[in-house]
Design a protein around this motif. Structure first.
Motif, PDB file in Angstrom:
ATOM      1  N   ALA A  22      14.455  -5.092  62.045  1.00 22.82           N
ATOM      2  CA  ALA A  22      13.686  -4.130  61.078  1.00 22.82           C
ATOM      3  C   ALA A  22      12.292  -4.059  61.286  1.00 22.82           C
ATOM      4  O   ALA A  22      11.795  -3.029  61.329  1.00 22.82           O
ATOM      5  N   ILE A  23      11.445  -5.219  61.508  1.00 21.49           N
ATOM      6  CA  ILE A  23      10.059  -4.992  61.864  1.00 21.49           C
ATOM      7  C   ILE A  23       9.815  -4.082  63.092  1.00 21.49           C
ATOM      8  O   ILE A  23       9.094  -3.415  63.243  1.00 21.49           O
ATOM      9  N   PRO A  24      10.581  -4.722  64.312  1.00 23.31           N
ATOM     10  CA  PRO A  24      10.395  -3.733  65.521  1.00 23.31           C
ATOM     11  C   PRO A  24      10.584  -2.208  65.197  1.00 23.31           C
ATOM     12  O   PRO A  24       9.908  -1.335  65.840  1.00 23.31           O
ATOM     13  N   SER A  25      11.646  -1.974  64.542  1.00 23.51           N
ATOM     14  CA  SER A  25      11.961  -0.608  64.366  1.00 23.51           C
ATOM     15  C   SER A  25      10.770   0.053  63.557  1.00 23.51           C
ATOM     16  O   SER A  25      10.487   1.253  63.984  1.00 23.51           O
ATOM     17  N   SER A  26      10.130  -0.552  62.661  1.00 23.18           N
ATOM     18  CA  SER A  26       9.128  -0.075  62.010  1.00 23.18           C
ATOM     19  C   SER A  26       7.803   0.325  62.807  1.00 23.18           C
ATOM     20  O   SER A  26       7.287   1.260  62.766  1.00 23.18           O
ATOM     21  N   ALA A  27       7.662  -0.604  63.769  1.00 27.37           N
ATOM     22  CA  ALA A  27       6.518  -0.359  64.801  1.00 27.37           C
ATOM     23  C   ALA A  27       6.841   0.898  65.655  1.00 27.37           C
ATOM     24  O   ALA A  27       6.082   1.539  65.905  1.00 27.37           O
ATOM     25  N   LEU A  28       8.227   1.097  66.003  1.00 26.21           N
ATOM     26  CA  LEU A  28       8.794   1.921  66.685  1.00 26.21           C
ATOM     27  C   LEU A  28       8.475   3.384  66.217  1.00 26.21           C
ATOM     28  O   LEU A  28       7.924   4.253  66.616  1.00 26.21           O
ATOM     29  N   LEU A  29       8.914   3.329  64.806  1.00 23.93           N
ATOM     30  CA  LEU A  29       8.630   4.798  64.121  1.00 23.93           C
ATOM     31  C   LEU A  29       7.244   5.016  64.255  1.00 23.93           C
ATOM     32  O   LEU A  29       6.865   6.102  64.187  1.00 23.93           O
ATOM     33  N   LYS A  30       6.313   3.906  63.967  1.00 27.42           N
ATOM     34  CA  LYS A  30       4.835   4.302  63.884  1.00 27.42           C
ATOM     35  C   LYS A  30       4.321   5.024  65.124  1.00 27.42           C
ATOM     36  O   LYS A  30       3.468   5.825  65.311  1.00 27.42           O
ATOM     37  N   ARG A  31       4.846   4.641  66.283  1.00 26.92           N
ATOM     38  CA  ARG A  31       4.524   5.041  67.510  1.00 26.92           C
ATOM     39  C   ARG A  31       4.915   6.416  67.739  1.00 26.92           C
ATOM     40  O   ARG A  31       4.661   7.323  68.306  1.00 26.92           O
ATOM     41  N   THR A  32       6.254   6.531  67.612  1.00 27.67           N
ATOM     42  CA  THR A  32       7.162   7.552  67.736  1.00 27.67           C
ATOM     43  C   THR A  32       7.089   8.894  66.880  1.00 27.67           C
ATOM     44  O   THR A  32       7.361  10.104  67.256  1.00 27.67           O
ATOM     45  N   GLY A  33       6.916   8.528  65.619  1.00 24.56           N
ATOM     46  CA  GLY A  33       7.147   9.558  64.556  1.00 24.56           C
ATOM     47  C   GLY A  33       8.690   9.172  64.002  1.00 24.56           C
ATOM     48  O   GLY A  33       9.538   8.822  64.734  1.00 24.56           O
ATOM     49  N   PHE A  34       8.892   9.568  62.793  1.00 28.22           N
ATOM     50  CA  PHE A  34      10.200   9.326  62.212  1.00 28.22           C
ATOM     51  C   PHE A  34      11.424  10.233  62.837  1.00 28.22           C
ATOM     52  O   PHE A  34      12.328   9.749  63.237  1.00 28.22           O
ATOM     53  N   LYS A  35      11.071  11.507  63.448  1.00 33.54           N
ATOM     54  CA  LYS A  35      11.905  12.327  63.839  1.00 33.54           C
ATOM     55  C   LYS A  35      12.329  11.735  65.271  1.00 33.54           C
ATOM     56  O   LYS A  35      13.805  11.658  65.412  1.00 33.54           O
ATOM     57  N   ASN A  36      11.451  11.478  66.011  1.00 34.60           N
ATOM     58  CA  ASN A  36      11.921  11.219  67.356  1.00 34.60           C
ATOM     59  C   ASN A  36      12.507   9.662  67.289  1.00 34.60           C
ATOM     60  O   ASN A  36      13.404   9.447  68.074  1.00 34.60           O
ATOM     61  N   GLY A  37      12.038   8.833  66.522  1.00 35.74           N
ATOM     62  CA  GLY A  37      12.530   7.458  66.272  1.00 35.74           C
ATOM     63  C   GLY A  37      13.852   7.823  66.088  1.00 35.74           C
ATOM     64  O   GLY A  37      14.698   6.718  66.551  1.00 35.74           O
ATOM     65  N   MET A  38      14.386   8.424  65.063  1.00 36.73           N
ATOM     66  CA  MET A  38      15.892   8.441  64.425  1.00 36.73           C
ATOM     67  C   MET A  38      16.558   9.377  65.679  1.00 36.73           C
ATOM     68  O   MET A  38      17.796   8.756  65.788  1.00 36.73           O
ATOM     69  N   SER A  39      16.212  10.057  66.596  1.00 36.30           N
ATOM     70  CA  SER A  39      16.711  10.635  67.416  1.00 36.30           C
ATOM     71  C   SER A  39      17.243   9.660  68.552  1.00 36.30           C
ATOM     72  O   SER A  39      18.436   9.479  68.986  1.00 36.30           O
TER      73      SER A  39
END
Length: 406
Positions: free
Chosen positions: A66-83
């Protein structure tokens, strides 16, 4: 630079339809676990605890990621992260193919864990979207719309995979039955890859789930743990997800323990899903026009306590129906806990969302405890585990969500 929320006058229909499609994906791959639990128990001759490792492998990823995912979305943006999350899910589904060929239960669990990792990224992004894209007082209503998509997908998954994996399955075991999963999971992999590409090139806007409506006394706080309503909300979500997984994913094996055949029991999870679906539709109509998020949570917890008691005290199909009707009782819980727990967190909203996602680990741990009670005590009395869970959720609905200080 942190993106800002779109203006209040923006039309949110398009983005919410995209999020709704993602919730459909969540529902399909999550609720098929109930079929897999019964299928693997039979194919590998597992104990109840052993077969419930399906839920453990799937949901424990929410705690770890969960927390690594939050950090990933901060770097990639929500759209790229969801992809990216969809592509990770695709890796998990394709692992089912070599797992079937090798007749390896541990490899199936690895695939489920990878699917869970991808879903963690998607959930971390999409739930704040549903909360933020519109007025906060109607957030539970929007999340209920997402729940309808989720539960419809779950119903489809039961009919598709229940029909494929459990029909006539009493005579099959080992490699002969495991071959059944290969084609559907290859197809599912292809669907996930296509969705990943579509999300990547969609017009889904970037939004920040952070709020600026926290009062001055709350903006001065320096730690997420200084928000009791959030911390208690994470525990409420932990209890809720564990209860939902127990009510939905164990009911097939419970039906078989009560003497029903595979062909009769394979669709029992759809009864739970119909209850959830009906509850979400009622929530869309009633919240917040006729009933508040808090009151819906309170009523749902009380009804769940009554139904759990009835399931323990009755026999046969009546008991099974009481377990299934828990779907209706718990339907307000997820939509209500999210906005109540995230309310007025200010700069801590993003981390708060990640902690709530970690609460989904209740779906990993509590079914294992239920499985132990099923084997050690009885399939019926194992449902007594739900009573303290719903009791705590009732506490959160009545007073826990109001706490601003410890």
């Amino acid at each position: 630079m942190t993106p800002t929320a779109p203006p209040k006058t923006q039309n949110y229909t398009g983005p919410l339809l995209i999020i709704g499609a993602l919730f459909f994906v969540f529902g399909f791959v999550t609720w098929v676990n109930s079929v897999l639990i019964a299928f693997f128990k039979q194919a590998f001759n597992l104990s109840t605890v052993g077969s419930n490792l399906v839920a453990f492998a799937f949901f424990i990823s929410y705690t770890l990621m969960a927390i690594p995912s939050s950090a990933l979305l901060k770097r990639t943006g929500f759209k790229n992260g969801m992809s990216m999350g969809l592509l990770v899910m695709a890796v998990g589904t394709i692992v089912f193919v070599p797992a079937a060929k090798a007749v390896s239960y541990p490899l199936f669990l690895v695939g489920l864990f990878l699917i869970g990792i991808g879903l963690t990224v998607l959930q971390t992004a999409s739930n704040p979207y549903a909360t933020i894209l519109g007025p906060r007082e109607s957030a539970a209503q929007r999340i209920s719309f997402m729940g309808v998509a989720n539960k419809l997908a779950g119903i489809f998954s039961q009919f598709i995979f229940g029909g494929l994996l459990l029909t006539g399955g009493n005579a099959l075991a080992g490699a002969a039955s495991l071959e059944k999963v290969v084609t559907p999971y290859i197809i599912l992999t292809g669907v996930l890859v296509v969705l990943a590409i579509l999300i990547r090139y969609s017009n889904l806007p970037e939004v920040s789930e952070e709020q600026d409506d926290a009062p001055a006394e709350l903006t001065m706080r320096t730690s997420i743990w200084q928000f009791p309503s959030l911390v208690l909300g994470v525990l409420a979500l932990f209890c809720y997800v564990g209860a939902e997984v127990i009510a939905g994913d164990t009911i097939i094996n419970y039906g078989k323990a009560m003497g029903f055949s595979n062909d009769e029991a394979k669709y029992f999870t759809t009864y739970t899903l119909y209850g959830l679906l009906g509850g979400y539709i009622l929530g869309i109509i009633a919240i917040p026009k006729y009933i508040s998020q808090q009151m819906a949570l309170r009523v749902g917890a009380i009804l769940a306590l009554i139904l759990t008691t009835a399931a323990i005290l009755t026999d046969g199909f009546t008991s099974i129906l009481c377990v299934a009707l828990l779907g209706f009782a718990i339907s307000p819980m997820w939509p209500a806990v999210w906005p109540l727990a995230l309310n007025r967190l200010g700069k801590f909203t993003k981390l708060g969302s990640a902690l709530l996602i970690m609460g989904i680990s209740g779906g990993a741990l509590l079914p294992l405890l239920h499985g132990y009670l099923t084997d050690a005590v009885s399939p019926k009395m194992a449902y007594a585990l739900l009573l303290p869970l719903f009791g705590y959720i009732l506490y959160y609905a009545v007073s826990g969500h109001k706490k601003t200080n410890w």
